[in-house]
Design an enzyme around this catalytic site. Structure first.
Site, PDB file in Angstrom:
ATOM      1  N   GLY A 226      14.987  43.608  81.730  1.00 46.93           N
ATOM      2  CA  GLY A 226      13.723  43.956  82.377  1.00 46.93           C
ATOM      3  C   GLY A 226      13.583  45.378  82.852  1.00 46.93           C
ATOM      4  N   PRO A 261      19.858  43.955  79.105  1.00 48.21           N
ATOM      5  CA  PRO A 261      18.832  44.957  78.813  1.00 48.21           C
ATOM      6  C   PRO A 261      18.490  45.015  77.322  1.00 48.21           C
ATOM      7  CG  PRO A 261      20.960  46.011  78.959  1.00 48.21           C
ATOM      8  CD  PRO A 261      21.196  44.554  79.254  1.00 48.21           C
ATOM      9  N   GLY A 262      17.237  45.194  77.027  1.00 49.14           N
ATOM     10  CA  GLY A 262      16.809  45.418  75.647  1.00 49.14           C
ATOM     11  C   GLY A 262      16.079  46.747  75.613  1.00 49.14           C
ATOM     12  N   ARG A 263      14.914  46.746  76.263  1.00 44.46           N
ATOM     13  CA  ARG A 263      14.046  47.920  76.247  1.00 44.46           C
ATOM     14  C   ARG A 263      14.754  49.172  76.760  1.00 44.46           C
ATOM     15  NH1 ARG A 263       8.501  47.089  76.585  1.00 44.46           N
ATOM     16  NH2 ARG A 263       8.917  45.117  77.620  1.00 44.46           N
ATOM     17  N   CYS A 328      -7.005  44.557  58.127  1.00 44.03           N
ATOM     18  CA  CYS A 328      -8.409  44.154  58.313  1.00 44.03           C
ATOM     19  C   CYS A 328      -8.634  43.441  59.636  1.00 44.03           C
ATOM     20  CB  CYS A 328      -8.820  43.265  57.158  1.00 44.03           C
ATOM     21  SG  CYS A 328      -8.710  44.155  55.632  1.00 44.03           S
TER      22      CYS A 328
HETATM   23  N1  LLP Z   1      16.632  38.477  79.065  1.00 47.57           N
HETATM   24  C1  LLP Z   1      15.650  37.554  78.932  1.00 47.57           C
HETATM   25  C2  LLP Z   1      15.903  36.191  79.345  1.00 47.57           C
HETATM   26  C3  LLP Z   1      14.404  37.929  78.405  1.00 47.57           C
HETATM   27  O1  LLP Z   1      13.446  37.025  78.302  1.00 47.57           O
HETATM   28  C4  LLP Z   1      14.195  39.273  78.000  1.00 47.57           C
HETATM   29  C5  LLP Z   1      12.929  39.694  77.426  1.00 47.57           C
HETATM   30  C6  LLP Z   1      15.256  40.186  78.145  1.00 47.57           C
HETATM   31  C7  LLP Z   1      16.448  39.746  78.681  1.00 47.57           C
HETATM   32  C8  LLP Z   1      15.128  41.626  77.764  1.00 47.57           C
HETATM   33  O2  LLP Z   1      14.154  42.262  78.502  1.00 47.57           O
HETATM   34  P1  LLP Z   1      14.029  43.855  78.464  1.00 47.57           P
HETATM   35  O3  LLP Z   1      15.296  44.445  79.067  1.00 47.57           O
HETATM   36  O4  LLP Z   1      13.885  44.277  77.068  1.00 47.57           O
HETATM   37  O5  LLP Z   1      12.828  44.135  79.279  1.00 47.57           O
HETATM   38  N2  LLP Z   1       7.573  41.905  73.460  1.00 47.57           N
HETATM   39  C9  LLP Z   1       7.410  42.401  74.804  1.00 47.57           C
HETATM   40  C10 LLP Z   1       8.639  42.180  75.654  1.00 47.57           C
HETATM   41  C11 LLP Z   1       9.028  40.724  75.761  1.00 47.57           C
HETATM   42  C12 LLP Z   1      10.267  40.536  76.575  1.00 47.57           C
HETATM   43  C13 LLP Z   1      10.737  39.142  76.526  1.00 47.57           C
HETATM   44  N3  LLP Z   1      11.957  38.903  77.200  1.00 47.57           N
HETATM   45  C14 LLP Z   1       7.054  43.884  74.715  1.00 47.57           C
HETATM   46  O6  LLP Z   1       6.923  44.416  73.616  1.00 47.57           O
HETATM   47  O7  LLP Z   1       6.827  44.523  75.731  1.00 47.57           O
END
Ligand code: LLP
Length: 406
Positions: A226, A261-263, A328
């Site tokens: 997050g 973390p992802g983003r 489209c």
């Molecule tokens: N852990 C869980 C349980 C999650 O549901 C998520 C993301 C993460 C970790 C990773 O979150 P991050 O660190 O990346 O914020 N498609 C959307 C984002 C969806 C996120 C879903 N869950 C976008 O493009 O903004």
């Protein structure tokens, strides 16, 4: 990224995703470093960018993987993530996925309902193994982010209430086939405020303390992902402030902190390159039509998300234009009211901050092959996913018997 954008666009063609692997390393090390001295594991959220080369790179740095389907678990294993560093989350796991995860012997299966716990117990029993589980708590805290990516309120489908979680831990303690060693929360994505994270963390830490009193020992404290990034002018939570807030809140608990973390690792480690096809005006409205579209990068269409768009090696006075793709749909745009100079055929636009939830959310809508992906490491470029061809797109249809149609 030291390589020339134009060279890359011409070498690999467009639309194209380009990831800076040195930047991924830097982000990983900054975050991991902030938790220095604490037991911690960074389990990369594979959903943000699941290219095998990306996962492999992070695995080499020591990262684990946070997965939300058995496909992601398989990707993580294939990319060399140790099974003891893999977490499997998600609100709706199928029996077959649960079975495969148990057989693979991953670190944790994250439970999101009482019904799911019973299902995991039953499958573990049939395999005669003990399932290592954690429970996702929904702390009912407003994360103050876009409502589509907010997950920690009771109105969201994720996790269970504190009361249900407690009941589940008590049930699990009595079960021969469940070993509840973890607790988990994730209140949302693109978080730019620390207070909601700290609040959620405090609620969950209290639950851990009350479980200790019942002789239920939690070893893994999973704070989810997050952490927000800067797309435009958002002020980021620093890894240090994040780590400090978490460690202060859980002081006294002997746990390993899991991060997902992802983003934070990927968003600003990637760009999306697209070439201009045409310029046009409808009345006074200016459009720059490009070869990249919503099927390649869905975030602007789906969330009205902002991605900075810049023209490469173009001078001149700018006026506002919508940057749109060939799909489209009126909702097919990469940017609205983007200041751009006059553009010509084959000019290149760079869409910034596209490394997370870019390629992974892409589709074949309008029978468009998905983009190629390229990694840059130490100034060198490497193709890490080929561009999809027409043959790739129809392969699974061609594999079917068509004789019934005469
Ligand atoms: N852990 C869980 C349980 C999650 O549901 C998520 C993301 C993460 C970790 C990773 O979150 P991050 O660190 O990346 O914020 N498609 C959307 C984002 C969806 C996120 C879903 N869950 C976008 O493009 O903004």
């Amino acid at each position: 990224m030291s390589l020339d954008i134009k060279t890359l666009a011409n070498r690999y063609n467009t639309p194209l995703y380009v990831y800076d692997f040195d930047k991924i390393t830097k982000q990983y090390e900054e975050l991991k470093g902030a938790f220095n001295g604490k037991k911690s594991l960074v389990a990369y959220a594979v959903k943000s960018n699941s290219n095998l080369a990306v996962i492999r790179h992070l695995a080499k740095l020591g990262a684990g993987a946070d997965c939300v389907s058995i496909g992601e678990v398989q990707r993580a294993l294939k990319a060399g993530v140790s099974k003891y560093k893999i977490i499997f989350s998600g609100v709706g796991k199928k029996d077959d996925e649960i079975r495969q995860a148990l057989q693979a012997g991953i670190l944790l299966i994250n439970l999101e309902s009482e019904a799911e716990m019973k299902r995991v117990e039953m499958i573990a029993k049939s395999l005669n193994i003990q399932a290592r589980i954690s429970i996702r708590v929904n702390p009912d805290v407003d994360p103050k982010t876009h409502r589509y990516i907010s997950t920690g309120l009771h109105e969201n489908k994720f996790g269970v209430s504190i009361q249900s979680a407690k009941r589940m831990y008590i049930y699990a303690k009595k079960s021969e086939y469940l070993n509840s060693i973890g607790i988990h929360f994730h209140i949302g994505s693109q978080l730019t405020q620390l207070a909601p994270i700290q609040e959620a963390c405090a609620i969950v830490a209290d639950l851990v303390r009350s479980l200790q009193a019942l002789d239920i020992k939690i070893k893994f404290f999973d704070i989810g992902g997050g952490l927000g990034v800067t797309y435009n002018d958002e002020i980021m939570i620093t890894p240090e402030a994040y780590a400090h807030a978490i460690t202060q809140t859980i002081k006294g608990l002997d746990v390993t902190i899991l991060l997902e973390p992802g983003r934070y690792l990927m968003a600003n480690s990637g760009i999306f390159l697209t070439k201009v096809l045409y310029e046009k005006k409808n009345g006074t409205k200016r459009f720059v039509i490009v070869d990249g579209a919503m099927n390649d990068l869905l975030r602007p269409s789906l969330y009205n998300a902002y991605h900075k768009i810049e023209a490469i090696q173009k001078e001149g006075e700018t006026t506002l234009a919508d940057v749109v793709g060939p799909v489209c749909e009126s909702g097919d745009f990469l940017g609205k009211d983007v200041p751009l100079p006059m553009m010509e055929h084959n000019d290149i636009l760079v869409v910034q901050s596209a490394g997370a939830y870019g390629f992974t959310m892409s589709s074949n809508y309008n029978t468009r092959g998905r983009s190629a992906e390229v990694a840059i490491l130490d100034g060198k470029d490497y193709l890490i996913r080929q561009r999809e061809s027409f043959e790739d797109l129809i392969r699974l249809e061609e594999a079917c018997d068509t004789s019934w149609q005469g």
